[in-house]
Scaffold this motif. Structure first.
Motif, PDB file in Angstrom:
ATOM      1  N   ASP A  16      51.174  95.198  58.865  1.00 30.42           N
ATOM      2  CA  ASP A  16      51.458  95.705  58.178  1.00 30.42           C
ATOM      3  C   ASP A  16      52.347  96.010  56.777  1.00 30.42           C
ATOM      4  OD1 ASP A  16      53.352  94.202  58.452  1.00 30.42           O
ATOM      5  OD2 ASP A  16      54.814  95.970  59.004  1.00 30.42           O
ATOM      6  N   THR A  17      51.270  94.703  56.135  1.00 31.41           N
ATOM      7  CA  THR A  17      51.133  94.456  54.497  1.00 31.41           C
ATOM      8  C   THR A  17      50.655  94.473  53.857  1.00 31.41           C
ATOM      9  OG1 THR A  17      50.653  92.433  54.750  1.00 31.41           O
ATOM     10  CG2 THR A  17      52.117  92.271  56.338  1.00 31.41           C
ATOM     11  N   VAL A  20      48.579  81.253  48.703  1.00 32.43           N
ATOM     12  CA  VAL A  20      48.524  81.335  50.535  1.00 32.43           C
ATOM     13  C   VAL A  20      49.598  82.230  51.144  1.00 32.43           C
ATOM     14  CG1 VAL A  20      49.021  79.716  52.484  1.00 32.43           C
ATOM     15  CG2 VAL A  20      48.200  78.394  50.053  1.00 32.43           C
ATOM     16  N   ASN A  21      48.612  83.075  52.019  1.00 33.01           N
ATOM     17  CA  ASN A  21      49.487  83.950  52.690  1.00 33.01           C
ATOM     18  C   ASN A  21      49.522  83.237  54.270  1.00 33.01           C
ATOM     19  OD1 ASN A  21      50.246  86.308  53.520  1.00 33.01           O
ATOM     20  ND2 ASN A  21      48.275  86.975  54.480  1.00 33.01           N
ATOM     21  N   PHE A  22      51.530  83.732  54.491  1.00 38.35           N
ATOM     22  CA  PHE A  22      51.624  82.857  55.532  1.00 38.35           C
ATOM     23  C   PHE A  22      52.165  84.367  56.706  1.00 38.35           C
ATOM     24  CE2 PHE A  22      53.693  80.181  51.466  1.00 38.35           C
ATOM     25  CZ  PHE A  22      53.009  79.115  52.260  1.00 38.35           C
ATOM     26  N   ASP A  23      52.114  85.608  56.525  1.00 36.70           N
ATOM     27  CA  ASP A  23      52.675  86.327  56.715  1.00 36.70           C
ATOM     28  C   ASP A  23      51.302  86.866  57.913  1.00 36.70           C
ATOM     29  OD1 ASP A  23      53.487  88.669  57.300  1.00 36.70           O
ATOM     30  OD2 ASP A  23      54.959  88.866  55.714  1.00 36.70           O
ATOM     31  N   ARG A  24      51.517  86.746  58.741  1.00 40.65           N
ATOM     32  CA  ARG A  24      50.128  87.157  59.525  1.00 40.65           C
ATOM     33  C   ARG A  24      50.675  88.994  60.453  1.00 40.65           C
ATOM     34  NH1 ARG A  24      47.614  84.025  57.481  1.00 40.65           N
ATOM     35  NH2 ARG A  24      47.455  82.211  57.984  1.00 40.65           N
ATOM     36  N   GLN A  73      55.537  94.548  51.021  1.00 45.54           N
ATOM     37  CA  GLN A  73      55.534  93.184  50.570  1.00 45.54           C
ATOM     38  C   GLN A  73      54.652  92.102  51.199  1.00 45.54           C
ATOM     39  OE1 GLN A  73      57.969  92.095  47.190  1.00 45.54           O
ATOM     40  NE2 GLN A  73      57.933  90.248  47.800  1.00 45.54           N
ATOM     41  N   ALA A  74      53.561  91.242  51.582  1.00 45.66           N
ATOM     42  CA  ALA A  74      53.755  90.033  52.120  1.00 45.66           C
ATOM     43  C   ALA A  74      54.301  89.165  51.710  1.00 45.66           C
ATOM     44  CB  ALA A  74      52.447  90.177  52.619  1.00 45.66           C
ATOM     45  N   TYR A  75      54.579  88.593  52.938  1.00 44.96           N
ATOM     46  CA  TYR A  75      55.578  86.698  52.388  1.00 44.96           C
ATOM     47  C   TYR A  75      54.558  86.117  52.189  1.00 44.96           C
ATOM     48  CZ  TYR A  75      57.771  82.071  52.920  1.00 44.96           C
ATOM     49  OH  TYR A  75      58.137  80.909  52.600  1.00 44.96           O
ATOM     50  N   ALA A  76      53.708  85.450  50.878  1.00 44.76           N
ATOM     51  CA  ALA A  76      53.011  84.228  50.501  1.00 44.76           C
ATOM     52  C   ALA A  76      53.253  84.395  49.095  1.00 44.76           C
ATOM     53  CB  ALA A  76      51.817  85.609  50.358  1.00 44.76           C
ATOM     54  N   LYS A  77      52.807  83.777  48.569  1.00 43.69           N
ATOM     55  CA  LYS A  77      52.938  82.989  47.627  1.00 43.69           C
ATOM     56  C   LYS A  77      52.448  81.871  46.950  1.00 43.69           C
ATOM     57  CE  LYS A  77      56.283  79.011  47.519  1.00 43.69           C
ATOM     58  NZ  LYS A  77      55.041  77.748  47.239  1.00 43.69           N
TER      59      LYS A  77
END
Length: 340
Positions: free
Chosen positions: A305-306, A298-302, A270-274
């Motif tokens: 593998d997300t 907004v996706n904060f995860d680069r 799971q990506a870190y996004a919100k």
């Protein structure tokens, strides 16, 4: 005791050998009895590589459908059996309501893989999360005319209510698999927290029922579910073909692109996004203020593998999730540093 006739003796001979008594099918860890009837066996048309991407072998057909006998048993509303071996019971639900195109496509995608029973909300319940109905009565309404040959019920409650009532009052037993969706709109990243689609799947897993939630990144009621329908069947076949953990939960999202642009299936985290939210303030005709929730994802995860990355690159994302929200890394640290 009477002597057996010559015909009876001959009936027990096949090519000079005594016919062996057929042994019942073996039951796997899931409780699903595996059939040896090749006409009812689902063909696997893909292999999983080291990257977690399921690669197709180039065959046009997604799967071999169940035999006519199996179809007749499934659509008859009776417990399906082939050669005395039980077919899996598949519970289907959603959060967009029983009349949504997404759930119709989900039913069609898994038709023939088992006995399908639908219990879904009578109205849209998006964003309800894991809400349950406590202060109001719940009602079930038969809707068997909606899906041809499939038992279906509408429920006045939430997606979680649907799963609870299905187990206790409709099926009166736990199904072998619960499928939720296909949701109109994304349920990747943080959306899993708010999603009624995924909460239904999580509730099933809490009840020790393996489950999968499906979502398409298109909110339109006229969305093309064709590509999603193909991959739903591939994924469900994969799950049914092997022993399932009773608490299995998969969060599956489909990119909203034509089938020829989908690269395959990718197992992700799971990506870190919100959402960066904004409440737009307006006035109603009586000059009273009200607020309308808007926002931008907004996706904060680069990471590559997300689920967000996979969907942006036209992969179907599959994220294994769980209802145990314990942070075990932090737990270990606190056990060492906090005084008792």
């Amino acid at each position: 005791m009477e002597k057996k006739t010559t015909n009876e003796k001959r009936a027990r001979k096949v090519n000079g050998k005594t016919a062996a008594t057929k042994k019942p099918g073996k039951t796997g860890a899931t409780g699903i009895i595996k059939t040896t009837d090749v006409t009812a066996r689902v063909a696997r048309t893909e292999k999983t590589g080291a990257t977690g991407v399921i690669r197709e072998t180039g065959k046009n057909d997604v799967a071999v459908e169940a035999s006519p006998a199996a179809k007749a048993m499934i659509t008859s509303g009776k417990a399906g059996k082939i050669g005395g071996k039980r077919l899996p019971t598949i519970l289907v639900t959603n959060d967009d309501g029983i009349m949504a195109p997404g759930i119709r496509n989900l039913v069609e995608a898994v038709r023939g893989l088992g006995k399908v029973v639908v219990v879904a909300p009578d109205k849209p319940q998006s964003g309800m999360g894991h809400a349950i109905t406590i202060g109001n009565p719940l009602r079930l309404q038969p809707m068997h005319h909606i899906f041809e040959g499939v038992e279906a019920w509408s429920c006045s409650g939430t997606p979680v209510d649907c799963v609870k009532l299905a187990v206790d009052k409709v099926l009166r037993r736990k199904p072998d698999l619960c499928l939720s969706g296909i949701n109109h709109g994304a349920n990747h990243s943080i959306n899993v927290i708010y999603s009624g689609t995924m909460s239904a799947a999580v509730e099933a897993a809490i009840e020790s029922i393996p489950s999968i939630g499906f979502s398409l990144l298109d909110y339109s009621v006229e969305a093309d579910f064709g590509p999603a329908r193909k991959y739903v069947r591939i994924i469900v076949e994969q799950v049914l073909s092997q022993p399932m953990d009773k608490h299995l939960i998969l969060n599956v999202n489909f990119p909203a692109v034509p089938e020829n642009l989908i690269k395959g299936i990718r197992v992700c985290r799971q990506a870190y996004a919100k959402y960066e939210e904004d409440f737009v303030e307006r006035n109603d005709p009586n000059k009273r203020k009200y607020y309308w929730l808007t926002g931008k994802f907004v996706n904060f995860d680069r990471g590559r593998d997300t689920d967000v990355w996979a969907l942006e690159h036209n992969y179907v994302s599959v994220v294994p999730v769980q209802f145990d929200m314990t942070n075990y890394v932090l737990k270990s640290k606190l056990e060492k540093t906090w005084k008792s």
